[in-house]
Design a protein around this motif. Structure first.
Motif, mmCIF file in Angstrom:
data_model
loop_
_atom_site.group_PDB
_atom_site.id
_atom_site.type_symbol
_atom_site.label_atom_id
_atom_site.label_comp_id
_atom_site.label_asym_id
_atom_site.label_seq_id
_atom_site.Cartn_x
_atom_site.Cartn_y
_atom_site.Cartn_z
ATOM 1 N N ARG A 1 0.819 -1.211 0.000
ATOM 2 C CA ARG A 1 0.000 0.000 0.000
ATOM 3 C C ARG A 1 0.857 1.266 0.000
ATOM 4 N NH1 ARG A 1 -2.469 -3.088 3.953
ATOM 5 N NH2 ARG A 1 -1.712 -1.707 5.610
ATOM 6 N N ARG A 2 2.176 1.106 0.183
ATOM 7 C CA ARG A 2 3.063 2.272 0.282
ATOM 8 C C ARG A 2 3.661 2.593 -1.083
ATOM 9 N NH1 ARG A 2 5.845 4.216 4.947
ATOM 10 N NH2 ARG A 2 6.415 6.372 4.483
ATOM 11 N N LYS A 3 3.468 3.780 -1.544
ATOM 12 C CA LYS A 3 4.057 4.204 -2.806
ATOM 13 C C LYS A 3 5.551 4.446 -2.598
ATOM 14 C CE LYS A 3 3.798 7.750 -6.385
ATOM 15 N NZ LYS A 3 3.116 8.991 -6.844
ATOM 16 N N VAL A 4 6.371 3.984 -3.541
ATOM 17 C CA VAL A 4 7.812 4.191 -3.457
ATOM 18 C C VAL A 4 8.361 4.472 -4.855
ATOM 19 C CG1 VAL A 4 8.146 2.698 -1.433
ATOM 20 C CG2 VAL A 4 8.323 1.721 -3.736
ATOM 21 N N THR A 5 9.548 5.065 -4.886
ATOM 22 C CA THR A 5 10.324 5.132 -6.115
ATOM 23 C C THR A 5 11.437 4.101 -6.009
ATOM 24 O OG1 THR A 5 11.826 6.825 -5.266
ATOM 25 C CG2 THR A 5 9.843 7.573 -6.429
ATOM 26 N N ARG A 6 11.904 3.647 -7.159
ATOM 27 C CA ARG A 6 12.905 2.581 -7.187
ATOM 28 C C ARG A 6 14.076 3.002 -8.068
ATOM 29 N NH1 ARG A 6 11.771 -3.708 -9.063
ATOM 30 N NH2 ARG A 6 13.905 -4.227 -9.695
ATOM 31 N N GLU A 7 15.277 2.728 -7.581
ATOM 32 C CA GLU A 7 16.498 2.963 -8.353
ATOM 33 C C GLU A 7 17.353 1.706 -8.295
ATOM 34 O OE1 GLU A 7 19.824 6.451 -8.869
ATOM 35 O OE2 GLU A 7 19.151 5.979 -6.838
ATOM 36 N N ASP A 8 17.759 1.201 -9.459
ATOM 37 C CA ASP A 8 18.612 0.018 -9.556
ATOM 38 C C ASP A 8 19.990 0.419 -10.064
ATOM 39 O OD1 ASP A 8 16.005 -2.206 -10.803
ATOM 40 O OD2 ASP A 8 16.583 -1.694 -8.757
ATOM 41 N N TRP A 9 21.000 -0.023 -9.373
ATOM 42 C CA TRP A 9 22.388 0.172 -9.814
ATOM 43 C C TRP A 9 22.919 -1.196 -10.207
ATOM 44 C CZ3 TRP A 9 27.192 0.420 -6.282
ATOM 45 C CH2 TRP A 9 28.324 0.716 -7.042
ATOM 46 N N VAL A 10 23.165 -1.400 -11.490
ATOM 47 C CA VAL A 10 23.569 -2.704 -12.009
ATOM 48 C C VAL A 10 25.079 -2.721 -12.205
ATOM 49 C CG1 VAL A 10 23.248 -4.394 -13.855
ATOM 50 C CG2 VAL A 10 21.345 -2.913 -13.174
ATOM 51 N N ARG A 11 25.729 -3.710 -11.612
ATOM 52 C CA ARG A 11 27.185 -3.855 -11.736
ATOM 53 C C ARG A 11 27.503 -5.161 -12.465
ATOM 54 N NH1 ARG A 11 30.144 -3.497 -6.149
ATOM 55 N NH2 ARG A 11 31.934 -3.258 -7.546
ATOM 56 N N GLN A 12 28.602 -5.124 -13.195
ATOM 57 C CA GLN A 12 29.049 -6.327 -13.879
ATOM 58 C C GLN A 12 29.578 -7.325 -12.853
ATOM 59 O OE1 GLN A 12 28.601 -6.327 -17.209
ATOM 60 N NE2 GLN A 12 29.097 -8.488 -17.308
ATOM 61 N N SER A 13 29.323 -8.591 -13.113
ATOM 62 C CA SER A 13 29.813 -9.672 -12.262
ATOM 63 C C SER A 13 30.404 -10.737 -13.177
ATOM 64 C CB SER A 13 28.656 -10.255 -11.437
ATOM 65 O OG SER A 13 29.107 -11.251 -10.553
ATOM 66 N N TYR A 14 31.427 -11.427 -12.700
ATOM 67 C CA TYR A 14 32.176 -12.341 -13.563
ATOM 68 C C TYR A 14 32.267 -13.728 -12.934
ATOM 69 C CZ TYR A 14 33.581 -8.012 -15.826
ATOM 70 O OH TYR A 14 33.566 -6.795 -16.474
ATOM 71 N N ALA A 15 32.322 -14.748 -13.805
ATOM 72 C CA ALA A 15 32.374 -16.122 -13.318
ATOM 73 C C ALA A 15 32.983 -17.019 -14.390
ATOM 74 C CB ALA A 15 30.974 -16.612 -12.950
ATOM 75 N N VAL A 16 33.277 -18.243 -13.982
ATOM 76 C CA VAL A 16 33.846 -19.250 -14.881
ATOM 77 C C VAL A 16 32.865 -20.413 -14.976
ATOM 78 C CG1 VAL A 16 35.741 -20.880 -15.258
ATOM 79 C CG2 VAL A 16 36.210 -18.609 -14.293
ATOM 80 N N ASP A 17 32.570 -20.834 -16.187
ATOM 81 C CA ASP A 17 31.733 -22.003 -16.443
ATOM 82 C C ASP A 17 32.603 -23.241 -16.260
ATOM 83 O OD1 ASP A 17 30.199 -24.072 -17.416
ATOM 84 O OD2 ASP A 17 29.799 -23.146 -19.365
ATOM 85 N N LEU A 18 32.388 -23.960 -15.174
ATOM 86 C CA LEU A 18 33.255 -25.112 -14.871
ATOM 87 C C LEU A 18 32.954 -26.311 -15.752
ATOM 88 C CD1 LEU A 18 33.484 -24.839 -10.983
ATOM 89 C CD2 LEU A 18 35.101 -24.035 -12.710
ATOM 90 N N GLN A 19 31.753 -26.387 -16.340
ATOM 91 C CA GLN A 19 31.492 -27.453 -17.301
ATOM 92 C C GLN A 19 32.377 -27.281 -18.533
ATOM 93 O OE1 GLN A 19 29.571 -30.322 -17.001
ATOM 94 N NE2 GLN A 19 30.741 -30.784 -18.873
ATOM 95 N N ALA A 20 32.595 -26.024 -18.940
ATOM 96 C CA ALA A 20 33.487 -25.768 -20.070
ATOM 97 C C ALA A 20 34.908 -26.197 -19.752
ATOM 98 C CB ALA A 20 33.448 -24.289 -20.441
ATOM 99 N N VAL A 21 35.322 -26.036 -18.503
ATOM 100 C CA VAL A 21 36.660 -26.502 -18.100
ATOM 101 C C VAL A 21 36.728 -28.017 -18.193
ATOM 102 C CG1 VAL A 21 38.355 -26.564 -16.227
ATOM 103 C CG2 VAL A 21 36.991 -24.491 -16.610
ATOM 104 N N ARG A 22 35.678 -28.698 -17.739
ATOM 105 C CA ARG A 22 35.663 -30.165 -17.856
ATOM 106 C C ARG A 22 35.666 -30.583 -19.326
ATOM 107 N NH1 ARG A 22 32.549 -29.530 -13.082
ATOM 108 N NH2 ARG A 22 30.598 -29.232 -14.236
ATOM 109 N N ASP A 23 34.921 -29.849 -20.165
ATOM 110 C CA ASP A 23 34.885 -30.171 -21.590
ATOM 111 C C ASP A 23 36.247 -29.979 -22.248
ATOM 112 O OD1 ASP A 23 32.196 -30.711 -21.317
ATOM 113 O OD2 ASP A 23 31.530 -28.782 -22.149
ATOM 114 N N ALA A 24 37.070 -29.111 -21.662
ATOM 115 C CA ALA A 24 38.418 -28.874 -22.174
ATOM 116 C C ALA A 24 39.433 -29.834 -21.562
ATOM 117 C CB ALA A 24 38.831 -27.429 -21.905
ATOM 118 N N GLY A 25 38.942 -30.912 -20.987
ATOM 119 C CA GLY A 25 39.830 -31.896 -20.388
ATOM 120 C C GLY A 25 40.421 -31.458 -19.071
ATOM 121 N N GLY A 26 39.776 -30.487 -18.418
ATOM 122 C CA GLY A 26 40.269 -30.001 -17.136
ATOM 123 C C GLY A 26 41.310 -28.915 -17.251
ATOM 124 N N ASP A 27 41.615 -28.471 -18.477
ATOM 125 C CA ASP A 27 42.632 -27.434 -18.698
ATOM 126 C C ASP A 27 41.936 -26.093 -18.893
ATOM 127 O OD1 ASP A 27 44.748 -25.838 -19.338
ATOM 128 O OD2 ASP A 27 45.409 -27.004 -21.081
#
Length: 403
Positions: free
Chosen positions: A166-192
């Motif tokens: 019931r409470r009116k609000v304004t919204r602000e989103d600050w989006v930041r880049q985040s990074y990760a490694v796909d470990l299935q791709a590492v397994r597909d590369a023979g663990g290298d």
């Protein structure tokens, strides 16, 4: 960095949920309730009892979280801990009240940096429960308040979720880049893992490994006892502090609360697999310690201590350590090695997955927020104009050459 803003009006969203915002119940009761819901949720490590329980046990007595809860009949379908933080100041005066999700609003305690944050939700009805809980929380706010929700995964909460109450609000989103490694791709590369990254980064790491190899074999080991884990955490902290103090910064482990929290986390959750501590060595020398959390196939890299002085040239202790850690975690069957938010060079060089993290601020209607936003936009325009003028200015003439 991307900033999204929107405003919303309240909507009449009726649900079958019983909603409450109360002081915390007795700790063992809360733990049982939290863990029961956790088993039916898609909780991250930061919303699991492993993190939440240690956080509650290490917070000082003057910080009093409250329990936001949603129930459907006799079953709990949503839980969260919310905190009324200290008032935000501007020009030395009280500007607005603050409220926080799984944080305190105090930098000395929020140094923990929660990411992958959210309410703890029954996965079968997560979106509906989230909207109902947020609506109840916003309705309970008093006066002019700014609500901060740190580190929501991806693009954050769905658009319009803030309109459920019931409470009116304004919204602000600050989006930041985040990074990760796909470990299935590492397994597909023979663990290298080196096969998964750019030729330039691969060349740097191989050159560094060759230099380190002259001092002895490069090995990786995981802590297997609590005593070993605490010892490695201390050695990580020493390396971390040495580096940051040399850069004129205090370092995270200069904060007693930060250190106490993480020692407790290692004591409680190293043996159940929630905490991972890795040591990378060159012969008998410590090269790196990596401290991560593990849940649901995702490894959340959190902190490191790196030895930069073992070799004079091509020292890349962080790159070498993360390559070995990604390969180790791929061999353990995990899905993702998550560097989390931030634009550090090593993350950009090693990541094979580009993700996002969102910091959301909700504000109750008030002229002071409108004025603050207007002043902020004006300052941004002035900075942009100054930058444009600098870019268009003719180059200064070169001084005459000396005879």
């Amino acid at each position: 960095m991307t900033v999204r803003t929107s405003s919303s009006s309240p909507s009449d969203s009726r649900t079958a949920y019983a909603l409450s915002l109360t002081p915390l119940p007795e700790r063992s009761r809360l733990q049982a309730q939290w863990q029961a819901l956790e088993s039916r949720s898609d909780a991250s490590f930061f919303t699991s009892w492993a993190w939440i329980g240690v956080w509650l046990d290490t917070l000082p007595p003057d910080v009093q979280p409250r329990l936001l809860q949603a129930r459907q009949g006799e079953q709990t379908v949503g839980l969260a801990l919310v905190v009324d933080g200290p008032p935000r100041q501007r020009f030395g005066l009280r500007f607005c009240a603050t409220a926080h999700l799984h944080a305190t609003g105090r930098p000395e305690y929020d140094i923990l940096t929660v990411e992958h944050n959210d309410f703890l939700l029954d996965r079968a009805q997560a979106d509906a429960v989230r909207a109902a809980m947020l609506g109840h929380w916003l309705t309970a706010l008093r006066g002019v308040t700014e609500v901060s929700v740190s580190g929501l995964a991806g693009a954050g909460w769905p658009a319009g979720v803030e309109t459920a109450g019931r409470r009116k609000v304004t919204r602000e989103d600050w989006v930041r880049q985040s990074y990760a490694v796909d470990l299935q791709a590492v397994r597909d590369a023979g663990g290298d893992f080196l096969k998964c990254i750019s030729a330039n980064t691969r060349s740097q790491i191989r050159r560094s490994m060759k230099e380190y190899g002259q001092l002895g074999a490069i090995t990786l080991e995981a802590a297997s006892t609590v005593a070993q884990g605490l010892d490695w955490l201390d050695r990580l902290a020493a390396l971390h502090q040495a580096h940051w103090v040399s850069q004129g910064q205090p370092g995270a482990f200069s904060n007693p609360f930060f250190t106490r929290f993480h020692r407790t986390l290692v004591e409680r959750h190293l043996l159940d697999g929630g905490v991972q501590l890795l040591r990378v060595a060159v012969g008998e020398h410590d090269l790196a310690f990596l401290y991560s959390f593990v849940r649901g196939g995702r490894v959340y890299f959190y902190q490191s201590g790196l030895e930069y002085g073992l070799i004079e040239k091509h020292a890349r202790p962080g790159l070498v350590a993360h390559v070995l850690a990604a390969q180790y975690n791929a061999s353990q069957g995990h899905r993702v090695y998550d560097f989390m938010a931030g634009e550090s060079r090593y993350k950009v060089n090693l990541a094979t997955l580009d993700e996002q993290m969102t910091w959301t601020t909700l504000r109750t209607p008030a002229w002071r927020f409108d004025l603050e936003a207007a002043l902020r936009r004006r300052k941004q325009r002035q900075l942009a104009a100054a930058a444009a003028a600098t870019a268009q200015a003719p180059a200064a003439p070169s001084p005459p050459a000396a005879d």
